[in-house]
Design an enzyme around this catalytic site. Sequence first.
Site, PDB file in Angstrom:
ATOM      1  N   LYS A 255      36.839   8.998   8.780  1.00  0.00           N
ATOM      2  CA  LYS A 255      37.163   8.594  10.144  1.00  0.00           C
ATOM      3  C   LYS A 255      37.304   9.870  10.960  1.00  0.00           C
ATOM      4  O   LYS A 255      37.688  10.926  10.436  1.00  0.00           O
ATOM      5  CB  LYS A 255      38.450   7.772  10.186  1.00  0.00           C
ATOM      6  CG  LYS A 255      39.701   8.599  10.382  1.00  0.00           C
ATOM      7  CD  LYS A 255      40.083   8.698  11.855  1.00  0.00           C
ATOM      8  CE  LYS A 255      40.889   9.968  12.129  1.00  0.00           C
ATOM      9  NZ  LYS A 255      41.160  10.144  13.553  1.00  0.00           N
TER      10      LYS A 255
ATOM     11  N   SER B 291      48.513   6.570  26.551  1.00  0.00           N
ATOM     12  CA  SER B 291      49.187   5.596  27.431  1.00  0.00           C
ATOM     13  C   SER B 291      48.754   4.182  27.096  1.00  0.00           C
ATOM     14  O   SER B 291      48.100   3.939  26.103  1.00  0.00           O
ATOM     15  CB  SER B 291      48.902   5.942  28.885  1.00  0.00           C
ATOM     16  OG  SER B 291      47.509   6.022  29.100  1.00  0.00           O
TER      17      SER B 291
ATOM     18  N   ASN C  63      40.399  10.819  26.702  1.00  0.00           N
ATOM     19  CA  ASN C  63      41.466  11.686  26.234  1.00  0.00           C
ATOM     20  C   ASN C  63      42.567  11.898  27.249  1.00  0.00           C
ATOM     21  O   ASN C  63      43.571  12.528  26.960  1.00  0.00           O
ATOM     22  CB  ASN C  63      40.882  13.010  25.747  1.00  0.00           C
ATOM     23  CG  ASN C  63      40.164  12.811  24.435  1.00  0.00           C
ATOM     24  OD1 ASN C  63      40.785  12.436  23.460  1.00  0.00           O
ATOM     25  ND2 ASN C  63      38.857  13.003  24.447  1.00  0.00           N
TER      26      ASN C  63
ATOM     27  N   THR D 291      40.432   5.196  14.160  1.00  0.00           N
ATOM     28  CA  THR D 291      41.318   5.282  15.326  1.00  0.00           C
ATOM     29  C   THR D 291      40.470   4.944  16.549  1.00  0.00           C
ATOM     30  O   THR D 291      40.276   3.773  16.852  1.00  0.00           O
ATOM     31  CB  THR D 291      41.971   6.674  15.457  1.00  0.00           C
ATOM     32  OG1 THR D 291      40.961   7.681  15.438  1.00  0.00           O
ATOM     33  CG2 THR D 291      42.958   6.910  14.336  1.00  0.00           C
TER      34      THR D 291
ATOM     35  N   GLU E 168      34.025  10.935  20.588  1.00  0.00           N
ATOM     36  CA  GLU E 168      34.548  10.297  21.803  1.00  0.00           C
ATOM     37  C   GLU E 168      33.780  10.704  23.054  1.00  0.00           C
ATOM     38  O   GLU E 168      33.724  11.873  23.423  1.00  0.00           O
ATOM     39  CB  GLU E 168      36.000  10.706  22.010  1.00  0.00           C
ATOM     40  CG  GLU E 168      36.961  10.000  21.071  1.00  0.00           C
ATOM     41  CD  GLU E 168      38.377  10.566  21.145  1.00  0.00           C
ATOM     42  OE1 GLU E 168      38.567  11.556  21.868  1.00  0.00           O
ATOM     43  OE2 GLU E 168      39.253  10.007  20.488  1.00  0.00           O
TER      44      GLU E 168
ATOM     45  N   THR F 218      38.728  16.730  12.951  1.00  0.00           N
ATOM     46  CA  THR F 218      39.836  15.768  12.768  1.00  0.00           C
ATOM     47  C   THR F 218      39.420  14.541  12.114  1.00  0.00           C
ATOM     48  O   THR F 218      38.797  13.688  12.709  1.00  0.00           O
ATOM     49  CB  THR F 218      40.389  15.151  14.024  1.00  0.00           C
ATOM     50  OG1 THR F 218      40.943  16.119  14.732  1.00  0.00           O
ATOM     51  CG2 THR F 218      41.447  14.111  13.705  1.00  0.00           C
TER      52      THR F 218
END
EC number: 2.3.1.35
Lengths: 383, 383
Positions: B168, B383, B378, B146, B259, B179
Site C-alpha cells: 500500500k 480534515s 494533501n 489508505t 495521489e 511510504t
Amino acid sequence: MSVTAARGFTAAGIAAGIKQNGKPDLALVVNTGPRQDAAGVFTSNRVKAAPVRWSEQVVKGGVVSAVVLNSGGANACTGPRGFQDTHATAEKAAEVLGLSSDEIAVASTGLIGVTLPMDQLLPGVAEAAAQLSADGGERAAVAIKTTDSVHKTAVATRDGWTVGGMAKGAGMLAPGLATMLVVLTTDAALDSGVLDTALRDATRLTFDRVDSDGCMSTNDTVLLLASGASQVSPEYAEFADAVREVCADLARQLIADAEGASKEIRIEVTGAASEDDAVEVGRSIARNNLLKCALHGEDPNWGRVLSAIGTTRAAFHPDELNVAINDVWVCKNGAVGEDRSLVDMAGREVRITADLAAGPDSAVIWANDLTAEYVHENSAYAS
Amino acid sequence: MSVTAARGFTAAGIAAGIKQNGKPDLALVVNTGPRQDAAGVFTSNRVKAAPVRWSEQVVKGGVVSAVVLNSGGANACTGPRGFQDTHATAEKAAEVLGLSSDEIAVASTGLIGVTLPMDQLLPGVAEAAAQLSADGGERAAVAIKTTDSVHKTAVATRDGWTVGGMAKGAGMLAPGLATMLVVLTTDAALDSGVLDTALRDATRLTFDRVDSDGCMSTNDTVLLLASGASQVSPEYAEFADAVREVCADLARQLIADAEGASKEIRIEVTGAASEDDAVEVGRSIARNNLLKCALHGEDPNWGRVLSAIGTTRAAFHPDELNVAINDVWVCKNGAVGEDRSLVDMAGREVRITADLAAGPDSAVIWANDLTAEYVHENSAYAS
C-alpha cells in the site's frame, strides 16, 4: 527610491522589446562615483548562466561602474553563444557610457535555454543610457520583473549615508540564494573587501534563508555598489546592519510575492546543537510538500513537521521534539501536545517553531505553501 | 494472489472499525510453516512510528510467524502510549494464534499523531484470526489501503516455489523507501540471512528509487516471510531475481497510483562517475517542483532539469550535459539541442534521460508530476 536612493547613482528602466508583450525588460544602473567599489554574491548552482559567469569575473576586480539587467530571458544553458551575448552587452554598455567593459556587470532573468534577442537588447542598452537619471530607481526595479506581481525596493537611511536596493524574484526561490536579481547601492565610502564581508554576512541570514519552493536558480545575483558620494566611511557594524536591513526587507518582499502562494511560513528552529543543524532542519521543513499542502489547507499538521525533521542529520531525540504552530504547542516530547483545534490558521502568515531540545542555537527560514495556483503558474510558464 | 500465492501462508482482511468510514482496515498474515524465517527493511526516517520500532526488534530475531497490519492510523508520534498499543496488538495476536508475541510484526499506516482506537483494533485481531484462509491474500491487500485507489499485489512463480506480495502507498513516497507497507511471502526454504540480503538488494533498486513527492514516511516497512513449504532451496541469484521482480512490480504500481498524479516520470541518469552520483542526480531531478509542474503541463522544460542537476555534488561539467525527454535530445552539451516541439508529451509516462558524460554508471528513479489534485488531496487529508 530603490537603487537611486543613495547619492552617486543613476538608473533607467525601459521596454527594449526582449519581452514579446512590450513590458519593461531592461534596466541600467550606473555608479557615478567618486568611487566604484563593489562586491557580489552569486548562485551556488553549478549550472550557472552566462551573465553569472561574466559578473563573477567582473566583481573579482572589486570595481563595478555599471550593471545591465534584463528580464525576458535568463541566458542560461545557451552555450558559447550565450557568453558572447553577455560579453557584447557589457561592451555595448561600455561604449555608450564611456567605461571599460570589465567593470560592467550583467544580470539576466527569465526562461532558461533561450538565447536573448540581441537585435532588441543592444539598442535597448543605448536607449537606457540616454534615459539615466537620479530618480530612475523605480523604473529600473519595474524593468527586472518576471512573474513578480509588484516591484520590490527597500532603503535604509543612516547618519549621512544610505543603502538602497531593488530585487526581483517570484519563483525558483531557494538556497544559496533565492531566484532573484538584487542590486544594492550605497553612498558610503568603503572598499570592496568591506563591502564583500558585509554583503556575505547579510545574504547568509536573509536571501539564503528564503526557500519558497526548494528550487535553486542558475541566475541568482546580488550586487552591492558603493559610490562614496556621502564622503562618510561608517563603522563596519553600523554599515553591515544597514545592508542586512535592506536585504531582510527585500527577502521578505520576495516571500510575500512568491508565485501562487497563499501563505508565508516563518519556520524558527530553536534548541539546536548548532546553527548548521537549525538551518538544515528549517530547510527540510520548508521543503516538505505534504506540509506545504497541509498549511495551504489551514491544517496544523505537526506530524508532517516531525517526519521532515526525521530526515535530517541534526542532533535530536525523537521523543524530545516540540512543535508550535502559531504559538500553540501542538507537539510536546514527540507526541500529541495542546489541542490542535486551538490553532488559528486563518492569517496569511503561519509561524512554525520546532524545538530540537538539543542545544542553544537557532535559525529562521521563510517558505511558502504549495497551492494549485503554483502548479498552474509553473506548468504554463513556458507556453 | 498476493501474500497467499506462496504455500504456507494464510491471511485475512476485515473492517475492524479503526476507519470511521467502515472500510476494511485490519489485515493479518500468518506463516504456517514449516519454517518462519524472515527479514525486514524499515524507514530511514529518524522519527519512527511505534510499530516500526517494535517490528525492527522482532525481525532482528530472524523469525516472524505473523504480521498484523492496520490502516486508519499510523501510530507515529504517539509517545509511550503508542508503543504500548503496538505491544498490546502483538500480544493479542499471539493469544488468539497461540504464538509468541516476540515473533509477531506490526505495521500501521494513516495519520501521524493520532492514537489508535484499541477498543476496535484488539477485537478486530481476533476476528481476523477467525477468518484466516489460504485465499485471504486479496482481502488483506484491500485492508491496508489508505488513499490508494486500488490494492496492489504481485507474484513471481519459479520452478516449484513462489514469491508473492502486497503493498500500500500513495503519498509521502520517497527515499529510504516510499511510504508504504509491503509484505512479501515465499514458500522457498531459506534462512533469514539469505532473505535479508535478497530483500536489501531488491529494495535498494526498487522501493528506494521511487520518489513520488520527496517526503519520507515514519512508517515504511517491507517484510519478507519464508515458510519453506515448497521444500525447495533455490540458488541465491534465482531467488534474489524473483524478489526483485515482485518488488519492482509493486513499486511501479505505487507510482502509477500516487495521489493526484497525472504523469509517471522515469528518470534515467547515465554517464555517471558512480552509481551514487547517478542516484543523487536522479533524486534531485525527481524532487524539482518546478520541473514536476512543467511536466504536468506537458512542457519539456529541460532548463529545469539542468538547474536540478546543478544543485548536486555529482561529477560533471555543465557544458557537457545532455538531456533527452521522451527520446528527443532537447539539450546537448549544456545548451539547446533538438527542437523541443518534437517532444510528444501526451502520454502518461514521461522518460527523462540525463547524460552526465562523466563515467559508466547509471540509475533509474521513478517520480510523479505535481498537480492541483495532489495539492487538494494533501491539504484536505486530515480534515
